[in-house]
Design a protein around this motif. Sequence first.
Motif, PDB file in Angstrom:
ATOM      1  N   GLY A  21       0.622  -1.341  -0.002  1.00 26.54           N
ATOM      2  CA  GLY A  21      -0.212   0.111   0.013  1.00 26.54           C
ATOM      3  C   GLY A  21       0.826   1.258  -0.071  1.00 26.54           C
ATOM      4  O   GLY A  21       0.293   2.269  -0.468  1.00 26.54           O
ATOM      5  N   GLU A  22       1.887   1.038   0.573  1.00 29.76           N
ATOM      6  CA  GLU A  22       2.869   2.241   0.513  1.00 29.76           C
ATOM      7  C   GLU A  22       3.470   2.852  -0.714  1.00 29.76           C
ATOM      8  O   GLU A  22       3.732   3.964  -0.808  1.00 29.76           O
ATOM      9  CB  GLU A  22       4.055   2.270   1.564  1.00 29.76           C
ATOM     10  CG  GLU A  22       3.950   2.137   2.780  1.00 29.76           C
ATOM     11  CD  GLU A  22       5.213   1.839   3.833  1.00 29.76           C
ATOM     12  OE1 GLU A  22       5.918   2.647   3.775  1.00 29.76           O
ATOM     13  OE2 GLU A  22       5.292   0.639   4.421  1.00 29.76           O
ATOM     14  N   VAL A  23       3.428   1.787  -1.590  1.00 24.26           N
ATOM     15  CA  VAL A  23       4.049   2.111  -3.000  1.00 24.26           C
ATOM     16  C   VAL A  23       3.019   3.131  -3.865  1.00 24.26           C
ATOM     17  O   VAL A  23       3.588   3.879  -4.511  1.00 24.26           O
ATOM     18  CB  VAL A  23       4.176   0.836  -3.697  1.00 24.26           C
ATOM     19  CG1 VAL A  23       4.796   1.117  -5.303  1.00 24.26           C
ATOM     20  CG2 VAL A  23       5.299  -0.062  -2.939  1.00 24.26           C
ATOM     21  N   TYR A  24       1.626   2.719  -3.443  1.00 24.03           N
ATOM     22  CA  TYR A  24       0.802   3.823  -4.212  1.00 24.03           C
ATOM     23  C   TYR A  24       0.649   4.926  -3.346  1.00 24.03           C
ATOM     24  O   TYR A  24       0.205   5.017  -2.250  1.00 24.03           O
ATOM     25  CB  TYR A  24      -0.567   3.008  -3.936  1.00 24.03           C
ATOM     26  CG  TYR A  24      -0.597   1.712  -4.790  1.00 24.03           C
ATOM     27  CD1 TYR A  24      -0.883   1.876  -6.076  1.00 24.03           C
ATOM     28  CD2 TYR A  24      -0.480   0.614  -4.093  1.00 24.03           C
ATOM     29  CE1 TYR A  24      -0.886   0.540  -6.715  1.00 24.03           C
ATOM     30  CE2 TYR A  24      -0.707  -0.721  -4.867  1.00 24.03           C
ATOM     31  CZ  TYR A  24      -0.988  -0.594  -6.483  1.00 24.03           C
ATOM     32  OH  TYR A  24      -1.059  -1.899  -6.817  1.00 24.03           O
ATOM     33  N   GLY A  25       1.204   6.273  -4.065  1.00 25.54           N
ATOM     34  CA  GLY A  25       1.188   7.306  -3.322  1.00 25.54           C
ATOM     35  C   GLY A  25       2.468   7.965  -3.546  1.00 25.54           C
ATOM     36  O   GLY A  25       3.581   7.429  -3.855  1.00 25.54           O
ATOM     37  N   GLY A  26       2.536   9.068  -2.709  1.00 30.77           N
ATOM     38  CA  GLY A  26       3.725   9.831  -2.678  1.00 30.77           C
ATOM     39  C   GLY A  26       4.767   9.829  -1.494  1.00 30.77           C
ATOM     40  O   GLY A  26       5.694  10.640  -1.288  1.00 30.77           O
ATOM     41  N   SER A  27       4.508   8.540  -0.722  1.00 30.29           N
ATOM     42  CA  SER A  27       5.597   8.407   0.582  1.00 30.29           C
ATOM     43  C   SER A  27       6.882   8.663   0.007  1.00 30.29           C
ATOM     44  O   SER A  27       7.455   8.048  -1.141  1.00 30.29           O
ATOM     45  CB  SER A  27       5.617   6.960   1.066  1.00 30.29           C
ATOM     46  OG  SER A  27       6.453   6.774   1.874  1.00 30.29           O
ATOM     47  N   ARG A  28       7.958   9.128   0.795  1.00 29.47           N
ATOM     48  CA  ARG A  28       9.314   9.623   0.428  1.00 29.47           C
ATOM     49  C   ARG A  28       9.972   8.592   1.189  1.00 29.47           C
ATOM     50  O   ARG A  28      11.399   9.132   1.233  1.00 29.47           O
ATOM     51  CB  ARG A  28       9.478  10.907   0.342  1.00 29.47           C
ATOM     52  CG  ARG A  28       8.872  11.878  -0.574  1.00 29.47           C
ATOM     53  CD  ARG A  28       9.209  13.306  -0.642  1.00 29.47           C
ATOM     54  NE  ARG A  28       8.418  13.850  -1.520  1.00 29.47           N
ATOM     55  CZ  ARG A  28       8.449  15.268  -1.631  1.00 29.47           C
ATOM     56  NH1 ARG A  28       8.822  15.899  -0.801  1.00 29.47           N
ATOM     57  NH2 ARG A  28       7.565  15.725  -2.733  1.00 29.47           N
ATOM     58  N   ARG A  29       9.551   7.802   1.970  1.00 29.06           N
ATOM     59  CA  ARG A  29      10.615   6.941   2.619  1.00 29.06           C
ATOM     60  C   ARG A  29      11.474   6.065   1.997  1.00 29.06           C
ATOM     61  O   ARG A  29      11.126   5.672   0.733  1.00 29.06           O
ATOM     62  CB  ARG A  29       9.679   5.867   3.592  1.00 29.06           C
ATOM     63  CG  ARG A  29      10.536   5.493   4.777  1.00 29.06           C
ATOM     64  CD  ARG A  29       9.322   4.600   5.424  1.00 29.06           C
ATOM     65  NE  ARG A  29       8.822   3.464   5.031  1.00 29.06           N
ATOM     66  CZ  ARG A  29       8.994   2.178   5.370  1.00 29.06           C
ATOM     67  NH1 ARG A  29      10.213   2.094   6.003  1.00 29.06           N
ATOM     68  NH2 ARG A  29       8.379   1.385   4.905  1.00 29.06           N
ATOM     69  N   ARG A  30      12.700   6.086   2.140  1.00 29.61           N
ATOM     70  CA  ARG A  30      13.771   5.447   1.183  1.00 29.61           C
ATOM     71  C   ARG A  30      13.373   4.145   0.536  1.00 29.61           C
ATOM     72  O   ARG A  30      13.275   3.882  -0.652  1.00 29.61           O
ATOM     73  CB  ARG A  30      14.948   5.340   1.865  1.00 29.61           C
ATOM     74  CG  ARG A  30      16.319   5.093   1.013  1.00 29.61           C
ATOM     75  CD  ARG A  30      17.553   4.868   1.582  1.00 29.61           C
ATOM     76  NE  ARG A  30      18.435   4.931   0.745  1.00 29.61           N
ATOM     77  CZ  ARG A  30      19.110   5.981   0.295  1.00 29.61           C
ATOM     78  NH1 ARG A  30      18.658   7.200   0.874  1.00 29.61           N
ATOM     79  NH2 ARG A  30      20.002   5.973  -0.703  1.00 29.61           N
TER      80      ARG A  30
END
Length: 94
Positions: A21-30
């Motif tokens: 789910g984190e891959v979808y969207g603008g998360s900038r976590r490395r």
Amino acid sequence: ALAALPDVVERCAAAFGVDPGEVYGGSRRRATVCARTAVSYLTVSHLGLSAAAVAGALGVTPAVVLRGVRRGLGTLAARQVAPTDLLPHPGRRV
């Protein structure tokens, strides 16, 4: 080919240790950025999807996808992951 995207996202997320789910969207976590970079590279370079289609599906801009396409092979190499390990197998229904 867009139907293969969720499978590629799951495989890349697992390879980089993030929640799909984190891959979808603008998360900038490395780790998330690395997984998204791998998804961008694999889906555009190997599956032939357009950057715009991948961007729309991931919820990012086409520029983010194109940056991932440029950096993807290096990102996978640094993780010692072969692109074929993360792609759906030919002939397999997704």
